[in-house]
Write a protein that holds these residues in place. Structure first.
Motif, PDB file in Angstrom:
ATOM      1  N   SER A  83      -5.503  -3.007  -0.153  1.00  0.00           N
ATOM      2  CA  SER A  83      -4.281  -2.227   0.059  1.00  0.00           C
ATOM      3  C   SER A  83      -4.054  -1.238  -1.077  1.00  0.00           C
ATOM      4  O   SER A  83      -3.758  -0.058  -0.849  1.00  0.00           O
ATOM      5  N   ALA A 108      -4.822   2.941  -1.247  1.00  0.00           N
ATOM      6  CA  ALA A 108      -3.686   3.817  -1.545  1.00  0.00           C
ATOM      7  C   ALA A 108      -4.055   4.810  -2.640  1.00  0.00           C
ATOM      8  O   ALA A 108      -3.745   6.012  -2.545  1.00  0.00           O
ATOM      9  N   ALA A 163      -4.408   4.149   4.666  1.00  0.00           N
ATOM     10  CA  ALA A 163      -4.509   3.185   3.573  1.00  0.00           C
ATOM     11  C   ALA A 163      -3.990   1.844   4.098  1.00  0.00           C
ATOM     12  O   ALA A 163      -3.323   1.776   5.129  1.00  0.00           O
ATOM     13  N   GLY A 164      -4.320   0.783   3.382  1.00  0.00           N
ATOM     14  CA  GLY A 164      -3.884  -0.541   3.805  1.00  0.00           C
ATOM     15  C   GLY A 164      -4.978  -1.563   3.633  1.00  0.00           C
ATOM     16  O   GLY A 164      -6.105  -1.233   3.227  1.00  0.00           O
ATOM     17  N   THR A 166      -0.012   3.828   6.406  1.00  0.00           N
ATOM     18  CA  THR A 166      -0.359   2.506   5.861  1.00  0.00           C
ATOM     19  C   THR A 166      -0.076   1.430   6.907  1.00  0.00           C
ATOM     20  O   THR A 166       0.068   0.254   6.577  1.00  0.00           O
ATOM     21  N   SER A 206       0.832  -1.210   0.000  1.00  0.00           N
ATOM     22  CA  SER A 206       0.000   0.000   0.000  1.00  0.00           C
ATOM     23  C   SER A 206       0.858   1.248   0.000  1.00  0.00           C
ATOM     24  O   SER A 206       0.617   2.193  -0.774  1.00  0.00           O
ATOM     25  N   GLY A 207       1.889   1.294   0.855  1.00  0.00           N
ATOM     26  CA  GLY A 207       2.734   2.474   0.934  1.00  0.00           C
ATOM     27  C   GLY A 207       3.497   2.751  -0.343  1.00  0.00           C
ATOM     28  O   GLY A 207       3.589   3.899  -0.798  1.00  0.00           O
TER      29      GLY A 207
END
Length: 429
Positions: free
Chosen positions: A409, A413, A395-396, A245, A14-15
């Motif tokens: 994920s 994002a 997010a995640g 995240t 996600s990150g």
């Protein structure tokens, strides 16, 4: 002090996805990862020339797959066959997936087979969102009539979601995931570590600054607006937008006065999901035809991750070793010793003599699959914006708006970056 337009806490799928989309939009972006390597739960361990994921991973043809293709990732791998068996009272019986198994399997009565055929046709074109407000159990018990077919669908939906909670999981998202599985899933060559590396390379190309071994201790905000990130070593990173995240409990901990924001409710409503996972690398398969097994009377799943596919098998070793992943989906209570024993017993049934072929093994007694999922106790879908603090986003896998697993994920994002860019629709670059 260097100021970033976007700072992302967590360097998992996600990150990295959020970072790439933000950087492609021209925003100065930094990713801060606590571990010494990127990837989170998508890393791959190599043992004796065998590539083990943290549990078996598959790419469904959903939001994550579409985004990865949109970004130009290679996604080298293989789509396996759909031939499958059901494990019932320690016997392996074919699950009808083609004409031959449909006619020959004793697993289902003729009535059950006809009902299954009808539902397979329905699933291909059904709008699954009409079932978003009822549980998997309610859907199965009201829509399916054959008792054994119900067991088959419990297993299919459990495997598609990785969640053993049919009374809680929303039926619509689970059925959507089964729809996607019918299109074929993708096993990645050399594991998901290759996906992480592709994302890392793309992030670097886009100018993202990637910092590993950096533990964030606080997201600092003032006058209801984000202004910086404080790291354990005393480093302070100024940023006008922060995307967390991290798991919900950690996200809550990192934000001062989080109890006065939506993070409080989002954290309290989460139901984390774990599994026990046994991965083995075998020189040869004693019984090659037993490659894909659903537990029908126990929450077990078995998959030969390197099995023959078209146009070739997935590459999960340097020397042709066959890689098998087994899961035991957890309920509220767990017992690591019993879980490992149960998984080994499944191997004894599916691949008798497997110990004589063993090259490498990995047992993960309790690994988190997702930090939350679309369930009946949810008050609201989380994120992406924490409305009480301008510039703060989440997010995640737990920030799902109906998506599951890696799809959640990636979709979350993209939603977070879309809001940062002040766009009305999910970004398409």
């Amino acid at each position: 002090m260097t100021k970033y337009k976007v700072a992302i806490v967590g360097g998992g799928i996600s990150g990295l996805t959020a970072a790439i989309y933000a950087a492609k939009a021209g925003k100065r972006t930094i990713v801060l990862e606590q571990q010494k390597q990127l990837g989170g739960r998508a890393i791959t361990n190599k043992k004796q020339g065998v590539y083990f994921n943290l549990g078996g991973h598959a790419v469904y043809k959903g939001e994550a797959y579409e985004a990865f293709r949109e970004l130009g990732l290679r996604l080298d791998g293989s789509t396996p066959s759909v031939d499958a068996y059901g494990l019932w009272k320690e016997q392996l019986l074919p699950i009808p997936t083609n004409i031959s198994s449909f006619l020959q399997t004793p697993l289902l009565s003729w009535g059950g087979k006809i009902e299954l055929a009808k539902w397979i046709i329905k699933l291909g074109k059904m709008d699954t969102s009409v079932w978003n407000q009822i549980s998997i159990r309610d859907w199965i018990e009201t829509q399916l009539h054959d008792p054994m077919l119900r067991n088959v669908f419990y297993a299919l939906l459990r495997t598609s979601t990785y969640v053993f909670a049919p009374e809680l999981h929303a039926a619509g998202p689970a059925l959507k995931q089964v729809q996607r599985s019918l299109k074929g899933v993708l096993y990645l060559d050399k594991g998901w570590g290759t996906l992480v590396e592709e994302l890392r390379e793309l992030a670097v190309q886009q100018g993202v600054e990637l910092i590993t071994g950096c533990k964030v201790v606080a997201v600092e905000h003032q006058d209801q607006k984000v202004h910086s990130i404080l790291c354990k070593d005393g480093t302070r990173i100024e940023a006008s937008n922060v995307v967390l995240t991290t798991p919900p409990s950690i996200s809550h901990k990192l934000v001062p006065h989080a109890d006065q924001t939506a993070l409080e409710m989002w954290n309290k409503q989460t139901i984390p999901v774990t599994v026990a996972c046994l991965d083995v690398g075998l020189r040869h398969l004693p019984y090659p035809k037993h490659q894909f097994i659903y537990g029908l009377d126990q929450p077990i799943f078995f998959t030969h991750q390197s099995r023959e596919g078209k146009p070739r098998p997935a590459i999960l070793s340097d020397n042709g070793t066959k890689v098998i992943s087994l899961f035991k989906y957890h309920g509220p209570q767990t017992d690591a010793a019993k879980d490992e024993s149960d998984l080994e017993k499944v191997l004894d049934v599916a691949q008798p003599g497997w110990r004589n072929e063993l090259v490498a093994r990995q047992f993960l007694p309790k690994i988190t699959v997702v930090n939350d999922f679309p369930h009946m106790k949810r008050i609201e879908n989380p994120g992406p914006a924490v409305s009480e603090i301008e510039g703060l986003y989440v997010a995640g896998d737990w920030v799902s708006h109906g998506e599951l697993l890696a799809d959640a994920s990636v979709a979350s994002a993209k939603r977070a970056v879309s809001q940062i860019l002040n766009t009305r629709e999910v970004i398409k670059l």
